[in-house]
Design an enzyme around this catalytic site. Sequence first.
Site: not given
Length: 400
Positions: A210, A234, A256-257, A304, A344
């Site tokens: 970040r 995301f 984002d969801s 991400d 990830c």
Amino acid sequence: MQGELILKPGKERSLLRRHPWVYDTAVARVKGKPERGATVAVRSAEGRFLAWAAFAPDATLRARCWSFVESERIDAAWLAARVAEAVARRAALATDTDAVRLVFGEADRLPGFVADRYAEQLVVQLQSCGAEAWRDVLVDALAQATGRGNVFERSDSATRNREGLPPATGVLRGAEPAERIRISEHGLALLVDVRRGHKTGYYVDQRDNRHLVRQLAGQAGARLQRPVRALNCFCYTGGFSLAAAAGGAAEVLSIDSSAEALALAADNAALNAQAVHGWQQADVFEALRALREAGRQFELVVLDPPKFASTHHHVVRAARAYKDITLNALRLLAPGGELLTFSCSGAISVELFQKIVAGAVIDAGVECQMLQRLAAGSDHPLLMTHPEGEYLKGLHLRRV
Ligand code: SAH
């Protein structure tokens, strides 16, 4: 010591290299009647001592090693010493934040035990039978080593389920945590919900990346001589979005969801008096296509996503998903623009991820340079004998 695990012939090899996991398929027999989480001696078929390990009777990872030294005794003092060492190592990190991973399981030689600090609040995850068996010792040692008395438990991960342990969350020591805990990361204020947030509340592991985004946003403006438009896919609670705005991005679109994550993200932006944000609740796979149809372009894009491959069985499907979003993000990248794309998934290696991204670059028909490989911050070290610990990987690309 309550028992012994005798391995099948040849199965001692990984333990001789100090790899800390014993799979069920490697075990020939169990001597004695060890309880869940009990310390057992692991021995080769010939009876050679290999390790002291915590026994997990129902798990594929039948035992996780505490120590490979026969003369060591795994007791409260031994565990407290490991916790104190882990905490002391973090004190030496110059991270400019009060949100830090203090203990990172296998990497700190405490398999299954994770501890994060969010300002004055500690949050732990007890993910293995061994960590569960020693929970009071570990938590007390953590409180002692940090001089902090508020400990909240977030043992609700899939890993714990695989060890045959029920989820456990709640206050372990001290007071109820605030609904939202205010942390500081490189001078930015962020609110963290340790009760319901992902993992222990926040993605501490992406802190350095970040900060990189913040620097890139500033540099891109100077380099390209135009206002920087950033896209954060995301976005969760807006960590990368805030960083891009702090770096000087003129416009930051975040997707984002989760409505809940976006609400917290917007509050985080307000907390930092940032007015450049747009928040969009959508599925990123669809949103990227819609942005292309709308002719949008960005100088800086961050991808991400959540873990697409939870196990090796999901690698092929996950690879397709990583490629899809990377390809569609590249199509939105303005010439000279930069993309940070992450995975990830522990089951996707660094090499495989680079191949997937290269495939996306080829299909997108754009030329890209890789400027650097990215990983989790140094409070998430990788134990060299335990390559599985390398879960977060990213590539920093520039369109040329
Ligand atoms: N970059 C963040 C962490 C991202 S976590 C940080 O630095 O803090 C992954 C996020 O992806 C979660 O917030 C989850 O809600 C979201 N998500 C998962 N699947 C999604 C999808 N298909 N479309 C949009 N968002 C999704």
